[in-house]
Motif scaffolding. Structure first.
Motif, mmCIF file in Angstrom:
data_model
loop_
_atom_site.group_PDB
_atom_site.id
_atom_site.type_symbol
_atom_site.label_atom_id
_atom_site.label_comp_id
_atom_site.label_asym_id
_atom_site.label_seq_id
_atom_site.Cartn_x
_atom_site.Cartn_y
_atom_site.Cartn_z
ATOM 1 N N VAL A 193 -29.308 41.952 102.436
ATOM 2 C CA VAL A 193 -28.049 41.384 102.933
ATOM 3 C C VAL A 193 -27.548 40.294 101.999
ATOM 4 C CG1 VAL A 193 -27.059 39.951 104.760
ATOM 5 C CG2 VAL A 193 -28.324 42.028 105.352
ATOM 6 N N GLU A 194 -28.436 39.423 101.569
ATOM 7 C CA GLU A 194 -28.027 38.343 100.669
ATOM 8 C C GLU A 194 -27.445 38.906 99.371
ATOM 9 O OE1 GLU A 194 -27.014 34.853 99.137
ATOM 10 O OE2 GLU A 194 -27.736 35.173 101.193
ATOM 11 N N ARG A 195 -28.061 39.926 98.824
ATOM 12 C CA ARG A 195 -27.553 40.523 97.586
ATOM 13 C C ARG A 195 -26.268 41.310 97.837
ATOM 14 N NH1 ARG A 195 -32.536 39.320 97.334
ATOM 15 N NH2 ARG A 195 -33.724 39.020 95.398
ATOM 16 N N ALA A 196 -26.159 41.914 98.991
ATOM 17 C CA ALA A 196 -24.953 42.673 99.322
ATOM 18 C C ALA A 196 -23.735 41.766 99.389
ATOM 19 C CB ALA A 196 -25.144 43.403 100.650
ATOM 20 N N VAL A 197 -23.877 40.596 99.978
ATOM 21 C CA VAL A 197 -22.756 39.658 100.088
ATOM 22 C C VAL A 197 -22.269 39.269 98.698
ATOM 23 C CG1 VAL A 197 -22.041 37.387 100.908
ATOM 24 C CG2 VAL A 197 -23.510 38.819 102.342
ATOM 25 N N ARG A 198 -23.182 39.098 97.783
ATOM 26 C CA ARG A 198 -22.806 38.752 96.413
ATOM 27 C C ARG A 198 -21.995 39.863 95.757
ATOM 28 N NH1 ARG A 198 -24.880 40.243 91.790
ATOM 29 N NH2 ARG A 198 -26.724 41.168 92.764
ATOM 30 N N LEU A 199 -22.288 41.106 96.100
ATOM 31 C CA LEU A 199 -21.606 42.238 95.473
ATOM 32 C C LEU A 199 -20.209 42.490 96.027
ATOM 33 C CD1 LEU A 199 -24.521 44.856 95.351
ATOM 34 C CD2 LEU A 199 -23.718 43.372 93.502
ATOM 35 N N LEU A 200 -19.941 42.024 97.248
ATOM 36 C CA LEU A 200 -18.686 42.344 97.909
ATOM 37 C C LEU A 200 -17.513 41.521 97.387
ATOM 38 C CD1 LEU A 200 -19.901 42.627 101.602
ATOM 39 C CD2 LEU A 200 -19.046 44.506 100.179
ATOM 40 N N ARG A 201 -16.379 42.166 97.249
ATOM 41 C CA ARG A 201 -15.132 41.459 96.969
ATOM 42 C C ARG A 201 -14.639 40.822 98.267
ATOM 43 N NH1 ARG A 201 -11.327 43.985 99.743
ATOM 44 N NH2 ARG A 201 -11.395 46.256 100.037
ATOM 45 N N PRO A 202 -13.732 39.854 98.208
ATOM 46 C CA PRO A 202 -13.115 39.352 99.441
ATOM 47 C C PRO A 202 -12.447 40.501 100.196
ATOM 48 C CG PRO A 202 -12.654 37.871 97.621
ATOM 49 C CD PRO A 202 -13.307 39.086 97.019
ATOM 50 N N GLY A 203 -12.732 40.627 101.466
ATOM 51 C CA GLY A 203 -12.227 41.742 102.248
ATOM 52 C C GLY A 203 -13.156 42.930 102.270
ATOM 53 N N GLY A 204 -14.234 42.873 101.473
ATOM 54 C CA GLY A 204 -15.213 43.955 101.450
ATOM 55 C C GLY A 204 -16.069 43.951 102.709
ATOM 56 N N VAL A 205 -16.674 45.095 103.001
ATOM 57 C CA VAL A 205 -17.408 45.286 104.252
ATOM 58 C C VAL A 205 -18.899 45.474 104.005
ATOM 59 C CG1 VAL A 205 -17.726 46.814 106.251
ATOM 60 C CG2 VAL A 205 -15.415 46.264 105.447
ATOM 61 N N LEU A 206 -19.692 44.753 104.775
ATOM 62 C CA LEU A 206 -21.135 44.949 104.824
ATOM 63 C C LEU A 206 -21.462 45.743 106.084
ATOM 64 C CD1 LEU A 206 -24.161 44.254 104.124
ATOM 65 C CD2 LEU A 206 -23.831 42.197 105.524
ATOM 66 N N ALA A 207 -22.326 46.746 105.978
ATOM 67 C CA ALA A 207 -22.774 47.520 107.145
ATOM 68 C C ALA A 207 -24.286 47.671 107.064
ATOM 69 C CB ALA A 207 -22.102 48.891 107.179
ATOM 70 N N VAL A 208 -24.965 47.359 108.175
ATOM 71 C CA VAL A 208 -26.428 47.405 108.212
ATOM 72 C C VAL A 208 -26.858 48.287 109.379
ATOM 73 C CG1 VAL A 208 -28.548 46.056 108.357
ATOM 74 C CG2 VAL A 208 -26.509 45.049 107.277
ATOM 75 N N ASP A 209 -27.609 49.342 109.076
ATOM 76 C CA ASP A 209 -28.047 50.274 110.115
ATOM 77 C C ASP A 209 -29.283 49.745 110.847
ATOM 78 O OD1 ASP A 209 -27.920 52.628 111.601
ATOM 79 O OD2 ASP A 209 -29.257 53.706 110.249
ATOM 80 N N ASP A 210 -29.585 50.341 112.011
ATOM 81 C CA ASP A 210 -30.756 49.988 112.835
ATOM 82 C C ASP A 210 -30.706 48.544 113.310
ATOM 83 O OD1 ASP A 210 -32.023 52.519 112.682
ATOM 84 O OD2 ASP A 210 -32.757 52.036 110.689
ATOM 85 N N ALA A 211 -29.518 48.020 113.509
ATOM 86 C CA ALA A 211 -29.370 46.601 113.823
ATOM 87 C C ALA A 211 -29.777 46.241 115.245
ATOM 88 C CB ALA A 211 -27.927 46.161 113.568
ATOM 89 N N LEU A 212 -29.966 47.249 116.107
ATOM 90 C CA LEU A 212 -30.471 47.001 117.462
ATOM 91 C C LEU A 212 -31.924 47.454 117.603
ATOM 92 C CD1 LEU A 212 -27.348 47.984 119.591
ATOM 93 C CD2 LEU A 212 -28.178 45.692 119.046
ATOM 94 N N TRP A 213 -32.423 48.133 116.615
ATOM 95 C CA TRP A 213 -33.836 48.519 116.466
ATOM 96 C C TRP A 213 -34.449 49.015 117.771
ATOM 97 C CZ3 TRP A 213 -36.176 50.364 112.667
ATOM 98 C CH2 TRP A 213 -37.570 50.389 112.563
ATOM 99 N N HIS A 214 -34.050 50.219 118.147
ATOM 100 C CA HIS A 214 -34.569 50.881 119.349
ATOM 101 C C HIS A 214 -34.358 50.048 120.612
ATOM 102 C CE1 HIS A 214 -36.269 53.262 116.208
ATOM 103 N NE2 HIS A 214 -37.236 52.431 115.940
ATOM 104 N N ASP A 215 -33.256 49.305 120.650
ATOM 105 C CA ASP A 215 -32.915 48.455 121.795
ATOM 106 C C ASP A 215 -33.910 47.321 122.013
ATOM 107 O OD1 ASP A 215 -30.520 49.828 122.584
ATOM 108 O OD2 ASP A 215 -31.770 51.398 123.420
ATOM 109 N N ARG A 216 -34.666 46.977 120.989
ATOM 110 C CA ARG A 216 -35.641 45.888 121.127
ATOM 111 C C ARG A 216 -35.056 44.531 120.746
ATOM 112 N NH1 ARG A 216 -40.686 49.007 118.136
ATOM 113 N NH2 ARG A 216 -40.862 50.716 119.666
ATOM 114 N N VAL A 217 -34.068 44.533 119.854
ATOM 115 C CA VAL A 217 -33.513 43.271 119.360
ATOM 116 C C VAL A 217 -32.927 42.437 120.491
ATOM 117 C CG1 VAL A 217 -31.666 42.281 117.935
ATOM 118 C CG2 VAL A 217 -33.137 44.080 117.010
ATOM 119 N N ALA A 218 -32.297 43.082 121.456
ATOM 120 C CA ALA A 218 -31.654 42.357 122.552
ATOM 121 C C ALA A 218 -32.652 41.798 123.563
ATOM 122 C CB ALA A 218 -30.666 43.280 123.271
#
Length: 260
Positions: A193-218
Motif C-alpha cells: 500500500v505504501e508503495r502503491a500510493v507513491r506510484l499513483l497520480r493525483p486522482g489515481g485509485v488504490l484497490a486492495v482485495d480481501d479487505a474484509l478477510w473472510h468477514d473476520r476484520v469486522a
C-alpha cells in the motif's frame, strides 16, 4: 496473485463453473444505530436477524449481478488447477467499473494469478491502456497470458514482470499510474500500500482485495496474524491524509481509495 496466497481461504475451491449458491459462512449484521429522530426507532433483535439474512441474500445476488463469460470462467478453471485464488465476480465487476470511470491508461497489478483480475481491469481500460502485472510465479503469468490472448488483447497492452513485488515496485515511476490493484500475500499488504500510493497520480485509485478477510476484520475478537495485518492495512489507508478511502463489501471486501 502470488504463490503466497495458495490455500489461504477457508475450505476447498469450487469449480469456476459452479455459480454462487450460498452466502458466506459468516455474515455479520450491522451494529444497531442510534436513532436520529423519533421516526427511526431502534431495531429489535428479530429485525436485526432479518437484516442479517437479507444481507446474505443480497451478497449472493450482487456477486452474480454481472455474469462472467466463458473467457473468465476458463481463466478461473486454470487458477484452480494452479492452486491460486482469483478475485470473486463482484470484485472483478467493481475493478472494471473503477478502471472505466478513471479512464485508467496505466495500471499496476500486484499479483497476476491466472489473469482473472487482469481481464476485468483490461475490460475497463481504454484500448490504448497498458496493464503492468507482477507475480513471482512464471507459471501463473503464462496462464494469464493465455487468458489475455483468448480475450484478443494485443501483446503491447500487457507487461508481465516476474519477481517479488517489493523488489519491482520501487523501479516503477512515481506518480505515473492511474490505478494500482493489490491482491497478493497478506504479510506484505502494508508495504504494498505504501508503495502503491507513491506510484499513483493525483486522482489515481488504490484497490486492495480481501479487505474484509473472510468477514473476520469486522470482528474485534479476531486477532490472528492475517486478520490483524489486513485490519492494520485498512487503518493505514483510512488515516493517510493523502487518500480518500471507502470499503466496498463485494467479494471478500475491496478497500478503495483515491489519491488526493
Amino acid at each position: 496473485m502470488t504463490s503466497a496466497r495458495r490455500g489461504r481461504r477457508r475450505g476447498g475451491r469450487r469449480s469456476a463453473r459452479t455459480r454462487l449458491a450460498s452466502a458466506p459462512a459468516h455474515v455479520r449484521a450491522p451494529a444497531p444505530r442510534t436513532p436520529r429522530a423519533a421516526t427511526h426507532p431502534p431495531r429489535t433483535r428479530d429485525q436485526e436477524d432479518t437484516i442479517a439474512t437479507d444481507k446474505a441474500a443480497s451478497w449472493v445476488y450482487a456477486e452474480g449481478f454481472v455474469p462472467e463469460d466463458d473467457t473468465l470462467l476458463r481463466a478461473r478453471d486454470r487458477a484452480g488447477e494452479l492452486g491460486c485464488t482469483p478475485v470473486q465476480p463482484g470484485t472483478g465487476a467493481a475493478l472494471t467499473v473503477l478502471a472505466a470511470a478513471g479512464r485508467a491508461r496505466a495500471v499496476v497489478e500486484v499479483g497476476t494469478g491466472a489473469g482473472v483480475s487482469g481481464l476485468h481491469l483490461l475490460r475497463g481500460m481504454p484500448t490504448d491502456g497498458v496493464l503492468t502485472t507482477i507475480d513471482v510465479e512464471v507459471e501463473h503469468q503464462r496462464a494469464a497470458k493465455q487468458a489475455f490472448a483468448e480475450e484478443g488483447v494485443r501483446a503491447a497492452r500487457t507487461r508481465t514482470i516476474s519477481g517479488r513485488a517489493l523488489d519491482v515496485l520501487p523501479r516503477l515511476t512515481d506518480g505515473a499510474y492511474d490505478l494500482v490493484f493489490v491482491d497478493a500475500d497478506i504479510e506484505s499488504y502494508p508495504a504494498y500500500v505504501e508503495r502503491a500510493v507513491r506510484l499513483l497520480r493525483p486522482g489515481g485509485v488504490l484497490a486492495v482485495d480481501d479487505a474484509l478477510w473472510h468477514d473476520r476484520v469486522a470482528d474485534p475478537a479476531r486477532r490472528d496474524e492475517a486478520t490483524t495485518l489486513v485490519r492494520e492495512t485498512g487503518r493505514l489507508v483510512r488515516e493517510d491524509d493523502r487518500l480518500l478511502p471507502a470499503m466496498l463489501p463485494v467479494g471478500d471486501g475491496l478497500l478503495v481509495a483515491v489519491r488526493r
